[in-house]
Motif scaffolding. Structure first.
Motif, PDB file in Angstrom:
ATOM      1  N   LEU A  13       0.829  -1.200   0.000  1.00 42.49           N
ATOM      2  CA  LEU A  13       0.000   0.000   0.000  1.00 42.49           C
ATOM      3  C   LEU A  13       0.862   1.248   0.000  1.00 42.49           C
ATOM      4  O   LEU A  13       0.394   2.333  -0.317  1.00 42.49           O
ATOM      5  CB  LEU A  13      -0.948   0.004   1.203  1.00 42.49           C
ATOM      6  CG  LEU A  13      -2.006  -1.099   1.225  1.00 42.49           C
ATOM      7  CD1 LEU A  13      -2.876  -0.980   2.470  1.00 42.49           C
ATOM      8  CD2 LEU A  13      -2.868  -1.060  -0.029  1.00 42.49           C
ATOM      9  N   ASN A  14       2.120   1.095   0.411  1.00 40.32           N
ATOM     10  CA  ASN A  14       3.128   2.150   0.309  1.00 40.32           C
ATOM     11  C   ASN A  14       4.247   1.664  -0.597  1.00 40.32           C
ATOM     12  O   ASN A  14       4.619   0.491  -0.554  1.00 40.32           O
ATOM     13  CB  ASN A  14       3.733   2.488   1.687  1.00 40.32           C
ATOM     14  CG  ASN A  14       2.805   3.316   2.542  1.00 40.32           C
ATOM     15  OD1 ASN A  14       2.001   4.087   2.031  1.00 40.32           O
ATOM     16  ND2 ASN A  14       2.917   3.180   3.850  1.00 40.32           N
ATOM     17  N   ASP A  15       4.792   2.558  -1.423  1.00 38.95           N
ATOM     18  CA  ASP A  15       5.926   2.198  -2.264  1.00 38.95           C
ATOM     19  C   ASP A  15       7.197   2.140  -1.431  1.00 38.95           C
ATOM     20  O   ASP A  15       7.346   2.842  -0.433  1.00 38.95           O
ATOM     21  CB  ASP A  15       6.100   3.210  -3.402  1.00 38.95           C
ATOM     22  CG  ASP A  15       4.990   3.109  -4.439  1.00 38.95           C
ATOM     23  OD1 ASP A  15       4.449   2.004  -4.599  1.00 38.95           O
ATOM     24  OD2 ASP A  15       4.667   4.133  -5.065  1.00 38.95           O
ATOM     25  N   VAL A  16       8.116   1.303  -1.884  1.00 36.30           N
ATOM     26  CA  VAL A  16       9.389   1.106  -1.203  1.00 36.30           C
ATOM     27  C   VAL A  16      10.481   1.835  -1.977  1.00 36.30           C
ATOM     28  O   VAL A  16      10.589   1.694  -3.197  1.00 36.30           O
ATOM     29  CB  VAL A  16       9.709  -0.398  -1.101  1.00 36.30           C
ATOM     30  CG1 VAL A  16      11.110  -0.619  -0.553  1.00 36.30           C
ATOM     31  CG2 VAL A  16       8.676  -1.101  -0.238  1.00 36.30           C
ATOM     32  N   ASN A  17      11.308   2.620  -1.279  1.00 37.39           N
ATOM     33  CA  ASN A  17      12.409   3.329  -1.928  1.00 37.39           C
ATOM     34  C   ASN A  17      13.630   2.451  -2.129  1.00 37.39           C
ATOM     35  O   ASN A  17      14.386   2.621  -3.083  1.00 37.39           O
ATOM     36  CB  ASN A  17      12.818   4.557  -1.095  1.00 37.39           C
ATOM     37  CG  ASN A  17      11.707   5.583  -1.004  1.00 37.39           C
ATOM     38  OD1 ASN A  17      10.880   5.512  -0.101  1.00 37.39           O
ATOM     39  ND2 ASN A  17      11.668   6.528  -1.925  1.00 37.39           N
ATOM     40  N   ASN A  18      13.824   1.526  -1.203  1.00 40.14           N
ATOM     41  CA  ASN A  18      15.006   0.671  -1.282  1.00 40.14           C
ATOM     42  C   ASN A  18      14.724  -0.623  -0.520  1.00 40.14           C
ATOM     43  O   ASN A  18      13.861  -0.670   0.338  1.00 40.14           O
ATOM     44  CB  ASN A  18      16.222   1.380  -0.683  1.00 40.14           C
ATOM     45  CG  ASN A  18      17.514   0.620  -0.929  1.00 40.14           C
ATOM     46  OD1 ASN A  18      17.872   0.378  -2.077  1.00 40.14           O
ATOM     47  ND2 ASN A  18      18.195   0.227   0.126  1.00 40.14           N
TER      48      ASN A  18
END
Length: 342
Positions: free
Chosen positions: A64-69
């Motif tokens: 539901l949230n994007d991951v940066n790394n």
């Protein structure tokens, strides 16, 4: 045993914009390098103060949230950057129970429509079969099948959360992320919902990531516990070790806040000084050491404060500001051995 969930160095940063052109001027480092595994049938409790990044991490795991790394492997598959279409078949096995049962249930839909929706989206059964499945789900979570024709506002908070749990198990998932599922409920109802989750886990073979800020609640349901502070895990071990032999100063402070049911027993409360640092501009060294103005804080600036195994299965941040001298000697000794081997 192969983990059902494997999270490695997950980072979730949200942009901060400003100026006339609303350009990015910084980032909120909500989750800043978190790693852990969950085994099939296991419950990992995730605890920490409000704002430490627990819920953001849970939402990142279910995408539901994007991951940066970093990476998220679920049931042997890398789901870190799957698109909506590719994630759809995965969602049947990976579900979430939300904190607020009022906000998470559509007030305009009947309970039957709420519980039938995931079955329709994933193409499960005929209309008659779906109707039977909804009735089964309601009875499984302790509600009568007649509740299917009512609306969420007609139920109490505990009953609404049971409906949310029924929705989460509708597709027979393997892992459920429980985002503070009892924090909005009366104390008298919390134990009922926790016992229901334990029963479902035993009967359905579920794995849980159980997010909470109340260590007393986490103790009741968790096999292992991870303690989170300012976007990072600072200690992780089996539940007995965390409660009986905590190592990190922040964990000890959280445990000291658990109320003692016997008024005749005296308990020393550890009162934390200072404020939680901002996730927009976190300290360069130990975040907790900075908060309590520890004299060894300068030593931690630029140092590797990642988790180290201090005892079998017991991991703690290698932070001289937060460990007793004996524990720091064990951790720093392990660091020296590792450096010599490399």
């Amino acid at each position: 045993m192969t983990p059902i969930l494997s999270v490695r160095d997950i980072k979730v940063h949200f942009p901060v914009t400003g100026g006339l052109l609303m350009r990015q001027v910084g980032s909120v480092r909500a989750v800043d390098g978190v790693s852990f595994d969950i085994a099939p049938g296991e419950t990992l409790g995730l605890v920490g103060e409000s704002g430490c990044g627990k819920s953001t991490l849970g939402k990142a795991i279910v995408r539901l949230n994007d991951v940066n790394n970093g990476s998220i492997h679920f049931d042997g598959r890398d789901i870190t950057r799957l698109g909506r279409g590719a994630m759809r078949p995965v969602r049947g096995d990976l579900q979430m129970i939300f904190q607020d049962p009022v906000e998470s249930l559509n007030a305009r839909h009947s309970v039957r429509e709420i519980l039938e929706e995931p079955l329709i989206i994933h193409g499960h059964g005929s209309a008659n079969e779906r109707r039977k499945r909804v009735d089964e789900l309601l009875e499984r979570v302790g509600l009568q099948s007649a509740a299917a024709d009512r609306y969420p506002f007609e139920f109490s908070g505990g009953q609404r959360q049971r409906i949310g749990i029924a929705r989460a198990i509708a597709l027979k998932p393997k892992l459920i992320v429980c985002d503070e599922p009892v924090s909005a409920l009366d104390v008298s109802v919390q134990s009922q919902v926790l016992n229901l989750l334990l029963e479902l886990q035993k009967d359905l073979g579920l794995s849980y990531l159980f997010i909470a800020h109340n260590l007393a609640v986490v103790k009741h349901i968790s096999d292992r516990v991870a303690v989170m502070y300012l976007g990072k895990i600072v200690e992780m071990a089996d539940a007995d070790s965390i409660y009986q032999r905590p190592k990190h100063a922040y964990t000890k402070a959280l445990l000291s806040a658990i109320p003692e049911p016997d008024p005749s027993l005296e308990k020393e409360r550890i009162l934390l000084e200072g404020d939680v640092p901002s996730p927009i501009d976190p300290p360069k060294g130990s975040a907790f050491g900075h908060r309590i103005k520890h004299p060894r804080y300068e030593e931690t600036v630029g140092a590797d404060l990642s988790l180290r195994e201090i005892e079998s299965g017991h991991w703690v941040a290698a932070d001289p500001c937060c460990l007793e001298a004996e524990d720091w000697a064990k951790v720093s000794g392990a660091l020296s051995l590792k450096a010599g081997a490399s």
